[in-house]
Design an enzyme around this catalytic site. Sequence first.
Site, mmCIF file in Angstrom:
data_model
loop_
_atom_site.group_PDB
_atom_site.id
_atom_site.type_symbol
_atom_site.label_atom_id
_atom_site.label_comp_id
_atom_site.label_asym_id
_atom_site.label_seq_id
_atom_site.Cartn_x
_atom_site.Cartn_y
_atom_site.Cartn_z
ATOM 1 N N ASN A 1 40.165 71.128 120.226
ATOM 2 C CA ASN A 1 40.406 72.457 120.778
ATOM 3 C C ASN A 1 39.703 72.432 122.126
ATOM 4 O O ASN A 1 38.462 72.394 122.169
ATOM 5 C CB ASN A 1 39.813 73.515 119.836
ATOM 6 C CG ASN A 1 40.193 74.927 120.238
ATOM 7 O OD1 ASN A 1 40.508 75.187 121.399
ATOM 8 N ND2 ASN A 1 40.162 75.834 119.270
ATOM 9 N N GLU B 1 41.367 75.552 111.464
ATOM 10 C CA GLU B 1 40.887 74.785 112.626
ATOM 11 C C GLU B 1 40.177 73.520 112.183
ATOM 12 O O GLU B 1 40.285 72.485 112.834
ATOM 13 C CB GLU B 1 39.935 75.632 113.471
ATOM 14 C CG GLU B 1 40.616 76.699 114.297
ATOM 15 C CD GLU B 1 39.678 77.272 115.331
ATOM 16 O OE1 GLU B 1 39.281 78.442 115.171
ATOM 17 O OE2 GLU B 1 39.318 76.564 116.285
ATOM 18 N N LYS C 1 35.722 71.828 121.959
ATOM 19 C CA LYS C 1 35.005 72.779 121.103
ATOM 20 C C LYS C 1 34.058 72.074 120.138
ATOM 21 O O LYS C 1 34.434 71.117 119.452
ATOM 22 C CB LYS C 1 36.027 73.621 120.334
ATOM 23 C CG LYS C 1 35.466 74.829 119.594
ATOM 24 C CD LYS C 1 36.627 75.675 119.099
ATOM 25 C CE LYS C 1 36.180 76.910 118.338
ATOM 26 N NZ LYS C 1 37.378 77.710 117.898
ATOM 27 N N CYS D 1 35.397 80.267 121.717
ATOM 28 C CA CYS D 1 35.526 81.108 120.546
ATOM 29 C C CYS D 1 34.308 81.103 119.621
ATOM 30 O O CYS D 1 33.303 81.711 119.937
ATOM 31 C CB CYS D 1 36.799 80.745 119.796
ATOM 32 S SG CYS D 1 37.349 82.120 118.809
ATOM 33 N N ASN E 1 40.263 83.439 120.047
ATOM 34 C CA ASN E 1 41.287 83.990 119.159
ATOM 35 C C ASN E 1 40.538 84.413 117.898
ATOM 36 O O ASN E 1 40.076 83.539 117.147
ATOM 37 C CB ASN E 1 42.325 82.928 118.757
ATOM 38 C CG ASN E 1 43.243 82.504 119.883
ATOM 39 O OD1 ASN E 1 44.398 82.919 119.926
ATOM 40 N ND2 ASN E 1 42.772 81.679 120.796
ATOM 41 N N GLU F 1 41.388 80.860 124.908
ATOM 42 C CA GLU F 1 41.470 79.670 124.062
ATOM 43 C C GLU F 1 42.926 79.490 123.596
ATOM 44 O O GLU F 1 43.630 80.498 123.379
ATOM 45 C CB GLU F 1 40.569 79.886 122.829
ATOM 46 C CG GLU F 1 40.692 78.841 121.747
ATOM 47 C CD GLU F 1 40.055 79.297 120.415
ATOM 48 O OE1 GLU F 1 40.186 80.482 120.047
ATOM 49 O OE2 GLU F 1 39.427 78.436 119.758
#
Length: 308
Positions: free
Chosen positions: A107, A143, A124, A169, A194, A46
């Site tokens: 993302n 995020e 995402k 993730c 991450n 990612e």
Amino acid sequence: MRPLTVGAAQLGPIARYETRAKVVERLIALLHQGAERGCEVVVFPELALTTFFPRWYFPDDSPELLSYFETEMPSAQTQPLFDEAKRLGIGFHLGYAELTPDGHRYNTAILVDRSGSLVAKYRKVHIPGHEEHEPQRPFQHLERRYFEESTEGFSVWRAFGGVMGIALCNDRRWPETYRVMGLQGVEMIFIGYNTPLHYAPDPVQDPLQAFHNHLVMQAGAYQNGTWVIGVAKGGTEEGVESLAHSAVIAPSGQIVAQAVTDGDELITAQCDLDWCSQYKDTLFDFGRYRRPETYQLIGQQKGVIPPP
Ligand code: ING
């Protein structure tokens, strides 16, 4: 047998101001290792082109914040990766921060096949962390400030001789992620991550990060009869210790390959996609055994509603 030789290309830390050119050099080095080992697809993590910038608060109009996003893929800086992969005849998965022409920020991860064609793009769905600057934290996880939640959900794509899926993730922690793709016949799911070792809302979880990481991916693989390729950006990145432990997980839930460092490391495995049917056609024969009429709440209700 439908063997697919996969390379999980774990990345160590990417520094705050590391240029994309330098990062692309690292990605190409891992691609070359993959070529030496006969990989047909190489899976990068990612946000693989930059440092994990949501660890910092930036003002909304910060040029540095904008610098972490890709406005085109490939761009001049990333084109060498696409060119080299095509020359080597290797497909790849790549996670990055996407800024769309109409100003949306996601993302994102893409899948490119061995001929160099873009076969998939995923944005995402589950965005963790917080929206506002919380200076009392040792580091941020913004995020939810920098990325929109995708409304596109989870798809699958025919590529590499099988049915491929992508998650990112935090998605890997939610069983719905795997089941929605499982219901579409997914045989291999690529998941870059991450993951800081320290979880500020509940530090008791910190020593369990590696356990939780494999727990959720092994469960998702087994319960849906699919391969799962989990690939970290790990190591201590700008002072934040981040989980490595990249792994190739079989439809049985077994880990067939695992990274042993927290740096740039390629782990490879020959994955027989036909192994999936040993679970999809027996224990997890969804068409025979599932009871969706009893699961209504899962699709209809967001949060918990406890009994009176
Ligand atoms: N990172 C983390 C993840 O879900 C997190 C967020 C960190 C959750 C630590 C729990 C503990 O792995 C991303 N990028 O989703």
